[in-house]
Design a protein around this motif. Structure first.
Motif, short mmCIF file in Angstrom:
data_model
loop_
_atom_site.label_atom_id
_atom_site.label_comp_id
_atom_site.label_asym_id
_atom_site.label_seq_id
_atom_site.Cartn_x
_atom_site.Cartn_y
_atom_site.Cartn_z
N GLU A 152 -6.88 -10.64 -0.39
CA GLU A 152 -8.33 -10.66 -0.57
C GLU A 152 -8.82 -9.54 -1.48
OE1 GLU A 152 -9.52 -10.72 3.56
OE2 GLU A 152 -9.48 -12.93 3.61
N GLY A 153 -7.90 -8.72 -1.99
CA GLY A 153 -8.26 -7.66 -2.93
C GLY A 153 -8.86 -6.43 -2.30
N ASP A 154 -8.72 -6.27 -0.98
CA ASP A 154 -9.26 -5.08 -0.32
C ASP A 154 -8.36 -3.87 -0.46
OD1 ASP A 154 -11.47 -6.55 0.52
OD2 ASP A 154 -10.49 -7.16 2.39
N SER A 155 -7.08 -4.09 -0.76
CA SER A 155 -6.17 -2.98 -1.00
C SER A 155 -5.17 -3.38 -2.08
CB SER A 155 -5.44 -2.56 0.29
OG SER A 155 -4.62 -3.60 0.76
N GLU A 156 -4.73 -2.37 -2.83
CA GLU A 156 -3.72 -2.56 -3.87
C GLU A 156 -2.63 -1.51 -3.65
OE1 GLU A 156 -5.35 -2.63 -7.80
OE2 GLU A 156 -6.75 -4.24 -7.31
N PRO A 157 -1.72 -1.78 -2.71
CA PRO A 157 -0.75 -0.76 -2.33
C PRO A 157 0.52 -0.71 -3.18
CG PRO A 157 -0.49 -2.67 -0.95
CD PRO A 157 -1.64 -2.95 -1.86
N PHE A 158 0.68 -1.63 -4.11
CA PHE A 158 1.94 -1.75 -4.81
C PHE A 158 1.96 -0.99 -6.13
CE2 PHE A 158 1.57 -5.91 -2.46
CZ PHE A 158 2.36 -5.50 -1.40
N SER A 159 3.17 -0.76 -6.66
CA SER A 159 3.34 -0.04 -7.92
C SER A 159 2.63 -0.75 -9.06
CB SER A 159 4.83 0.06 -8.28
OG SER A 159 5.50 0.89 -7.38
N MET A 160 2.74 -2.05 -9.06
CA MET A 160 2.11 -2.85 -10.10
C MET A 160 1.24 -3.88 -9.41
SD MET A 160 5.51 -3.43 -12.37
CE MET A 160 4.82 -3.57 -13.99
N VAL A 161 0.15 -4.22 -10.02
CA VAL A 161 -0.70 -5.25 -9.43
C VAL A 161 -0.02 -6.58 -9.73
CG1 VAL A 161 -2.97 -6.32 -9.43
CG2 VAL A 161 -2.76 -3.85 -9.74
#
Length: 176
Positions: A152-161
């Motif tokens: 849902e785009g509430d978090s971006e925890p990864f190295s690359m989107v």
């Protein structure tokens, strides 16, 4: 609406169905119990990939290349990363980590296996991070809420989107 019901709307389950996991058969009686949200996910989705980016692991399932979930495996985490994890963890001690997903960019998605399985929280180890930033991203919740937050785009925890806006797709190992 429950988290699993929301997830089904955001990430339609595969037509091939999920996987049945008998923990006692896989690991023996009295071994580690897995979180209920994870068991629900596996029963509905099974092992496979979300948007060809996040691979979700299951305990061994005959024929599945995603059946690598291991409760006994110590994952190699560099010493400085262990120190950083311990500093951010309750009690200042690095907890047991159980890898349940990984990304195409080499990130690991783990449970911080402290206490009862329902208390486990998610932490991501990013293979790549900006200089001076911690590679550890903590999420205060379980697996399904974590996946929802990412989709849902509430978090971006990864190295690359790797997960853009929907629609999102789960590819079961049976459909590969």
């Amino acid at each position: 609406m429950s988290s699993i019901s929301r997830l089904k709307l955001v990430l339609p389950p595969p037509t091939a169905g999920g996987d049945f996991i008998d923990g006692e058969e896989v690991w023996g009686p009295g071994d580690t119990e897995l979180p209920h949200d994870y068991k629900s996910f596996v029963a509905i989705y099974g092992g496979g990939e979300i948007d060809e980016y996040v691979a979700v692991l299951t305990p061994p399932v005959p024929g599945s290349p995603y059946g690598d979930l291991s409760l006994d495996c110590d994952h190699f985490i560099p010493h400085e990363e262990q120190v950083d994890l311990a500093a951010k963890s309750p009690g200042g001690v690095a907890p047991r980590l159980i890898l349940f997903a990984s990304t195409a960019s080499g990130d690991g998605v783990y449970w911080l296996a402290c206490g009862e399985a329902e208390e486990w929280r998610v932490v991501v180890w990013r293979r790549q991070s900006a200089y001076g930033e911690s590679r550890w991203i903590f999420f205060d919740g379980g697996m399904i809420d974590f996946i929802l937050s990412v989709l849902e785009g509430d978090s971006e925890p990864f190295s690359m989107v790797g997960l853009g806006e929907g629609p999102h797709e789960f590819t079961s190992w049976r459909d590969l």
